[in-house]
Design a protein around this motif. Structure first.
Motif: not given
Length: 333
Positions: A241-261
């Motif tokens: 999946d992508g494109e993803l910033q590094l924090d969105a790729a590995i940090v769940k809290k950030v991913a829930d905000q930026k790429a929840p699906n």
């Protein structure tokens, strides 16, 4: 059990012959002795026999159980020269040129792998990546179905829960300066396969960028976005999946905000960098700031395993890369 301990066990179970063309270099001599002692592989040092033995004596290393081959007095030299000439004659190679080239330890060692006199090769303690790739591409060539050779690092980060208990795979950090979107897609797929086959990981591949799911609009982002779509189309069975910033790729809290699906965001264990600058900088930042073990660079895409080292590597790094190369060789059909 840590990943490298498992890799050592796999290497010991089916010992392979791994050639080290930088045979008179201190770290290679030290590593060869450790490899024999640990039973990981059968190392072969290439170089002037007297120089190698003198260096081993100087640093007080017993290499009596390590095989040494001097290209200049090898009984296989003529065989390798003729085979190299046949491989390259359509490119203007002559027998005279072939004889001179094959006496070079890197070319000699690569011919050993090509003709199955060794199962794999590890170099790079004193040579550059380009020095390794040149004979590799001329002699070993790419694996069936592969159009690009790339590299990866296994990053073991202490006291970290990112990836798989602190273990992540970074690609490509050593070979391709600026892969196009097709090459980037292939690197993602190849690295996912490497994660499964070599590291026994269920790969979750993040295509890294400075944008997450359309948050920025730029040609550099477009490359990553298009590569992601191509990789997904080619291998819908893989989690990419992508494109993803590094924090969105590995940090769940950030991913829930930026790429929840996303099924990858917040849980990625394979990080694919958009170009060599970012990949090389990224792995070295983690290695130095987090005191992480950076194992590699390991090449992928060659028909047979030949692998690179950082010129700043230690003898222990060489031991680990030899173990990985041996396991790669076990998977060659």
């Amino acid at each position: 059990m840590q990943l490298m301990e498992k890799m050592w066990d796999r290497a010991k179970a089916d010992k392979k012959n791994i050639v080290l063309p930088e045979g008179n270099e201190e770290r290679n001599i030290t590593a060869a002795q450790k490899i024999v002692e640990l039973g990981l592989a059968n190392p072969i040092l290439i170089g002037n026999r007297e120089e190698i033995l003198n260096k081993a004596n100087e640093i007080d290393i017993d290499i009596s159980k390590v095989k040494i081959i001097d290209p200049n007095d090898s009984e296989d030299l003529e065989k390798y020269i003729e085979a190299f000439y046949e491989l390259r004659k359509n490119k203007g190679m002559t027998m005279a040129k072939a004889e001179k080239i094959v006496r070079d330890p890197l070319y000699f060692a690569t011919m050993m792998v090509k003709l199955d006199d060794a199962d794999g090769m590890v170099s790079g303690a004193v040579h550059t990546t380009g020095d390794l790739l040149r004979p590799g591409l001329q002699i070993i060539k790419t694996a069936p179905g592969a159009s690009v050779v790339s590299s990866f690092f296994i990053m073991n980060v202490p006291n970290s829960n990112y990836g798989v208990d602190g273990t992540l795979i970074f690609a490509d950090c050593a070979v391709n300066p600026n892969p196009n979107e097709d090459q980037l897609a292939e690197i993602a797929i190849t690295t996912a396969e490497t994660a499964k086959r070599l590291c026994n990981m269920e790969p979750r591949v993040a295509m890294l960028s400075f944008s997450t799911m359309g948050s920025a609009d730029n040609a550099m982002v477009d490359k990553v976005r298009n590569a992601t779509e191509k990789a997904k189309a080619l291998r819908p069975d893989l989690m990419i999946d992508g494109e993803l910033q590094l924090d969105a790729a590995i940090v769940k809290k950030v991913a829930d905000q930026k790429a929840p699906n996303s099924e990858v965001a917040g849980k990625a264990n394979v990080l694919v960098f958009p170009d060599l600058q970012s990949g090389n900088i990224g792995y070295k930042l983690v290695q130095r700031f987090a005191n992480a073990d950076a194992i590699g660079p390991i090449c992928q895409g060659f028909a047979k395993p030949i692998n690179d080292l950082s010129r700043g590597c230690s003898a222990d790094d060489i031991v680990n890369v030899v173990a990985l190369t041996a396991v790669q060789a076990q998977n060659i059909k």
